[in-house]
Design a protein around this motif. Structure first.
Motif, short mmCIF file in Angstrom:
data_model
loop_
_atom_site.label_atom_id
_atom_site.label_comp_id
_atom_site.label_asym_id
_atom_site.label_seq_id
_atom_site.Cartn_x
_atom_site.Cartn_y
_atom_site.Cartn_z
N PHE A 244 -11.49 8.61 -4.66
CA PHE A 244 -10.99 7.30 -4.25
C PHE A 244 -12.20 6.39 -3.98
CE2 PHE A 244 -7.39 10.06 -3.15
CZ PHE A 244 -6.37 9.37 -3.78
N ASP A 245 -12.62 5.71 -5.03
CA ASP A 245 -13.86 4.93 -4.98
C ASP A 245 -13.61 3.43 -5.10
OD1 ASP A 245 -13.00 4.89 -7.58
OD2 ASP A 245 -14.91 5.56 -8.46
N ARG A 246 -12.39 2.99 -4.74
CA ARG A 246 -12.06 1.57 -4.84
C ARG A 246 -11.80 0.94 -3.48
NH1 ARG A 246 -7.67 1.90 -9.87
NH2 ARG A 246 -8.97 3.17 -11.28
N GLY A 247 -12.44 1.45 -2.47
CA GLY A 247 -12.26 0.90 -1.13
C GLY A 247 -11.11 1.49 -0.35
N GLU A 248 -10.48 2.56 -0.86
CA GLU A 248 -9.41 3.21 -0.12
C GLU A 248 -9.95 3.86 1.16
OE1 GLU A 248 -8.41 3.78 -4.59
OE2 GLU A 248 -10.18 3.95 -3.30
N ALA B 264 -3.96 3.62 0.07
CA ALA B 264 -4.35 3.06 -1.23
C ALA B 264 -3.48 1.87 -1.57
CB ALA B 264 -4.23 4.12 -2.33
N GLN B 265 -4.11 0.83 -2.07
CA GLN B 265 -3.36 -0.35 -2.49
C GLN B 265 -2.61 -0.06 -3.79
OE1 GLN B 265 -5.66 -3.95 -2.33
NE2 GLN B 265 -4.22 -5.09 -3.62
N ALA C 19 -1.31 -0.23 -7.41
CA ALA C 19 -1.95 -0.63 -8.66
C ALA C 19 -1.18 -0.01 -9.80
CB ALA C 19 -3.41 -0.19 -8.69
N HIS D 105 0.84 -1.18 0.00
CA HIS D 105 0.00 0.00 0.00
C HIS D 105 0.88 1.23 0.00
CE1 HIS D 105 -2.96 -2.93 1.43
NE2 HIS D 105 -3.91 -2.04 1.16
N ARG E 119 -3.34 8.11 -11.45
CA ARG E 119 -4.44 8.69 -10.67
C ARG E 119 -3.94 9.82 -9.77
NH1 ARG E 119 -7.49 4.62 -7.28
NH2 ARG E 119 -9.20 6.12 -7.41
N ASP F 211 -2.15 1.75 -12.21
CA ASP F 211 -2.58 3.09 -12.59
C ASP F 211 -2.53 4.09 -11.44
OD1 ASP F 211 -4.66 2.06 -11.09
OD2 ASP F 211 -6.24 2.86 -12.39
#
Length: 247
Positions: A180-184, A198-199, A201, A149, A207, A203
């Motif tokens: 941040f709409d990916r579970g952050e 944030a994990q 990734a 992360h 971002r 991209d």
């Protein structure tokens, strides 16, 4: 009284509130407060406004106590700050009714703090950030996070007027929760800093560039990111330092 008279009266009260806020803040920093950026809260102005209009500030003191508890400020420092106010306005020691109102408000705010959500911004609290970090490391703190992360820090100018900074923080917090709409985990670090876990990734760097050129640029906020440290103790030390850095 005509509209002009009412406007003049409101203006005078506003000036008096700002003067009291500055005097109180200065006194508090001299005696008890060690972090400049997290002293102001809307409840501070409520106390000043009550005094400026000759109203009993007990209700506002209760609101201030609740705000301090939600921000993780202990009851001792909260009461010492109240004493700084009464000294600033030449009342001497805080009257018992104000102490009681603040203590009751603080107790109520402490119960509300268990929701792990900051009342002003709607963001997760620093306490939740610590909990979330603890979930990422092995039990016993004997290794790196179980998944890679990064800690993203979004920073507002701490020298902004408290009202303006609070307004930007509220809007920025809302926009970051949408971004941040990916579970952050989007969490408050201080009254001028927001942290995101944030994990990693492919991209993520792209971002972050988008964030710097979008909401970050619009609100005059700095955006930077670091990998999480290899041990939980180091991660906790990092966020503690970031939370105090603007003080």
């Amino acid at each position: 009284m005509g509209d002009e008279g009412r406007g003049t009266g409101a203006c005078d009260r506003g000036v008096r509130v700002r003067e009291l806020r500055a005097l109180w803040g200065s006194r508090s920093r001299e005696t008890v407060w060690d972090r400049t950026e997290d002293w102001w809260t809307p409840a501070v102005d409520a106390v000043c406004a009550a005094f400026a209009t000759g109203a009993d500030p007990a209700d506002a003191s209760g609101r201030l106590g609740a705000a301090r508890a939600r921000a993780g400020i202990g009851i001792g420092r909260s009461l010492a700050d109240l004493a700084a106010f009464t000294e600033a306005v030449e009342w001497g020691d805080p009257p018992l009714r104000l102490v009681r109102a603040m203590a009751e408000g603080w107790a109520e705010g402490a119960r509300a703090a268990n929701t792990c959500q900051d009342a002003l911004t709607g963001l997760a609290t620093p306490a939740y950030l610590r909990t979330r970090l603890g979930e990422l490391y092995p039990i016993g703190d004997d290794g790196p996070p179980t998944v890679d992360h990064r800690l993203i820090v979004v920073t507002l100018d701490p020298t902004l007027d408290p009202w303006r900074r609070a307004a930007r923080l509220i809007v920025l917090g809302y926009e970051l929760r949408r971004f941040f709409d990916r579970g952050e985990s989007v969490c408050l670090l201080s009254r001028s800093r927001i942290a995101v876990i944030a994990q990693e990734a492919e991209d993520l760097d792209g971002r972050l560039s988008e964030l710097r050129g979008g909401p970050g640029w619009e609100h005059g906020a700095g955006v930077w990111a670091v990998p999480l440290p290899p041990a939980l103790r180091e991660a906790m030390t990092l966020i503690d330092g970031l939370g105090r850095a603007d003080g």
